[in-house]
Design a protein around this motif. Structure first.
Motif, PDB file in Angstrom:
ATOM      1  N   PHE A 276       0.825  -1.202   0.000  1.00  0.00           N
ATOM      2  CA  PHE A 276       0.000   0.000   0.000  1.00  0.00           C
ATOM      3  C   PHE A 276       0.863   1.258   0.000  1.00  0.00           C
ATOM      4  O   PHE A 276       1.902   1.320   0.673  1.00  0.00           O
ATOM      5  CB  PHE A 276      -0.905   0.025   1.233  1.00  0.00           C
ATOM      6  N   TYR A 284      -5.490   4.044   7.989  1.00  0.00           N
ATOM      7  CA  TYR A 284      -4.664   2.835   8.043  1.00  0.00           C
ATOM      8  C   TYR A 284      -4.577   2.445   9.509  1.00  0.00           C
ATOM      9  O   TYR A 284      -4.255   3.266  10.363  1.00  0.00           O
ATOM     10  CB  TYR A 284      -3.273   3.140   7.482  1.00  0.00           C
ATOM     11  N   THR A 319      -7.569  -1.326   2.154  1.00  0.00           N
ATOM     12  CA  THR A 319      -6.907  -2.448   2.822  1.00  0.00           C
ATOM     13  C   THR A 319      -7.814  -3.673   2.928  1.00  0.00           C
ATOM     14  O   THR A 319      -7.418  -4.782   2.546  1.00  0.00           O
ATOM     15  CB  THR A 319      -6.422  -2.024   4.224  1.00  0.00           C
ATOM     16  N   ASN A 343      -5.650   6.782  -3.360  1.00  0.00           N
ATOM     17  CA  ASN A 343      -4.732   5.785  -2.796  1.00  0.00           C
ATOM     18  C   ASN A 343      -5.216   4.380  -3.123  1.00  0.00           C
ATOM     19  O   ASN A 343      -4.443   3.504  -3.540  1.00  0.00           O
ATOM     20  CB  ASN A 343      -4.659   5.925  -1.279  1.00  0.00           C
ATOM     21  N   ASN A 347      -3.420   1.530  -5.215  1.00  0.00           N
ATOM     22  CA  ASN A 347      -3.048   0.302  -4.513  1.00  0.00           C
ATOM     23  C   ASN A 347      -3.562  -0.940  -5.245  1.00  0.00           C
ATOM     24  O   ASN A 347      -2.887  -1.969  -5.293  1.00  0.00           O
ATOM     25  CB  ASN A 347      -3.580   0.329  -3.082  1.00  0.00           C
TER      26      ASN A 347
END
Length: 540
Positions: A276, A284, A319, A343, A347
């Motif tokens: 990541f 996170y 995530t 992001n 990712n």
């Protein structure tokens, strides 16, 4: 007998509140006593008395609890960061498991045995990969960094924090020295003057990388070259030094604009087998080792076989979404923060995940756009699901909902709402991602066997007659048309239980629960009963 302010009473601490404060009963009144342990026998001075409760402080510890230890942190009695430095970790886990179980039973009205336990952390020190230090001055005018005293803007100076990374403490110290040497003033929230508001350090557990962000109320800072040079010399793992511009008048830490002073704009790390890139805005989890266990549980609860479509609300940097995508046919992530979605998209490309999509939108509004979802995963902020999101979930009716929560109270509230509308709490597991603080994460699995908004048509073999069994939606439409007001599916479920409908008479009804849902208003009870009579489910 009424408790008297400033009077000292002897008591025994019997429990902890949700925020880790000790609880005792004195003269029949609930009294909250900070920094105590269950089993402590102590003399408590009453410092405040309200209509229903009182607050006290320990004057003398008569007999300490067997769970009490000497705090390793010298600021533990002042700082608002940790509340459990004075008890053993085993006692802390017991308190946190009880906190989750109590929330699910008292607020959620669920069977407490559905909570399977709590998974503790392997280490309770230096586990945080994210540090945000407020900057201010002490009484002598010296520039200090540390953490806020409880319920105040007073900064408790802390140069070495036992739960933050040692890299973060070291880098914060260098910024503090630079500010002192070159007269860079900290921001004052009362006068709205000054420059540096926070020092933000994020570290990568697996990558070893480190990123520092200065949050500043002004755009120009003196001697930045010297600061950059000193930071790089002190920490070779530093890959980026950023400045975030925040001129807001409130307590929000990050502003909208971030510029790179040196190095890379993103921090790299690995989690659950994926790589990541993280911006300062991206969510996170702060405890890497425990986050992997938490997400593994969420994937397990999702029960994926490779053919499902999964929707992940509040996806952050993707995530959980990417962890789910490895086991699903298609995964969709939704997040309201634009930087986080960028992001997440990067990712996905970086990890070669081609079965993933990300959308920037409000969770509730986005949920209403999707259909055919097999598994819904939600990881909302501390306030839990808002009404729009809950309504969207009930409209979609996914067979399985995996709820990842950082607040047991709002989790239990939402579980009660969803279970009142047809879902069943299958199981739950707590995880301690925040040792020494009162915070705790929980994963729950909710499921439903049938979709109450789907029309079910049955063929009666004996007569050959086709009978249409009314759905919740049909009942809602009938009530809206005849009475002019809306009724929630949870109210319909409650009235069906009230009149004794079983699964044969109402195939899509909610099964009998062990708890009562929030009472349906009398006028809506009668309107729903009228609808049930209209559709032939109950007689006159």
């Amino acid at each position: 007998m009424e408790l008297m302010k400033n009077k000292v009473y002897r008591c025994r601490i019997s429990d902890y509140t949700a925020d880790g404060t000790g609880f005792a009963k004195i003269e029949g009144r609930a009294v909250f006593v900070p920094r105590t342990a269950v089993g402590d026998c102590c003399d408590v001075r009453i410092v405040k008395v309200t209509k229903n409760v009182a607050f006290g402080r320990v004057e003398k510890l008569v007999t300490p609890s067997s769970a009490r230890i000497t705090p390793a942190c010298p600021a533990s009695d002042k700082c608002g960061g940790c509340c459990y430095q004075h008890i053993t970790y085993e006692e802390e886990l017991r308190a946190k498991e009880k906190k989750v179980r109590d929330a699910l039973t008292r607020i959620g009205k669920q069977d407490g045995e559905k909570l399977l336990g709590i998974t503790g952390a392997e280490t309770t020190e230096h586990y945080r990969n994210k540090a945000q230090y407020p900057v201010g001055r002490d009484r002598e005018g010296n520039i200090v960094t540390g953490f806020y005293r409880p319920r105040s803007h007073d900064i408790v100076p802390v140069e070495r924090c036992l739960i933050q990374s040692e890299k973060a403490d070291r880098l914060a110290g260098i910024v503090r020295e630079w500010m002192t040497e070159f007269a860079v003033p900290p921001y004052d929230y009362e006068t709205k003057r000054g420059t540096i508001r926070h020092i933000y350090v994020r570290t990568g557990e697996k990558s070893g990388e480190c990123q520092l962000t200065l949050i500043s109320a002004t755009r120009k800072l003196p001697e930045l070259d010297r600061l950059i040079e000193r930071l790089r010399a002190a920490e070779p793992s530093l890959t980026g030094i950023l400045i975030n511009h925040n001129q807001r008048g409130d307590n929000v830490i990050l502003g909208d604009r971030t510029d790179v002073l040196w190095g890379e704009p993103m921090l790299e790390d690995r989690l659950c087998g994926n790589t990541f890139l993280l911006s300062p805005h991206a969510f996170y989890q702060v405890n890497h080792a425990q986050a992997e266990r938490l997400y593994a549980c969420a994937v397990d609860y999702a029960g994926l076989t490779g053919g499902e479509t999964v929707l992940d609300l509040y996806c952050g940097a993707g995530t959980i979404t990417l962890a789910l995508a490895a086991h699903a046919k298609h995964a969709v992530g939704v997040e309201i923060v634009p930087e986080a979605i960028e992001n997440a998209k990067n990712n996905a490309r970086r990890n070669g995940a081609e079965n993933v999509e990300f959308y920037c939108a409000d969770a509730g509004q986005a949920a209403g756009r999707f259909s055919g979802i097999d598994v819904l995963v939600v990881d909302p902020p501390r306030k839990g699901l808002d009404e729009t999101a809950r309504d969207a979930i009930l409209k979609m009716q996914p067979p399985r909902v995996v709820y990842v929560s950082c607040d047991p109270a709002t989790l239990a509230r939402d579980v009660a709402e969803l279970c009142g509308a047809g879902y069943t709490l299958e199981k739950a597991q707590a995880y301690d991602l925040f040792p020494r603080t009162f915070h705790v994460e929980t994963v729950v699995l909710l499921s439903r066997e049938t979709n109450p908004l789907t029309v079910e048509v049955r063929m009666e073999v004996e007569t050959g007659e086709v009978k249409e069994h009314p759905t919740y939606k049909r009942i809602q439409e009938y009530v809206q048309e005849k009475y002019g007001f809306k009724v929630h599916t949870a109210y319909i479920a409650e009235v069906k239980r009230m009149v004794g409908l079983d699964m044969h008479k109402a195939p899509n009804a909610v099964e009998q629960r062990k708890h009562e849902y929030h009472p349906c208003p009398p006028e809506k009870v009668e309107a729903i009963k009228d609808a049930l009579r209209h559709f032939g489910l109950i007689s006159e």
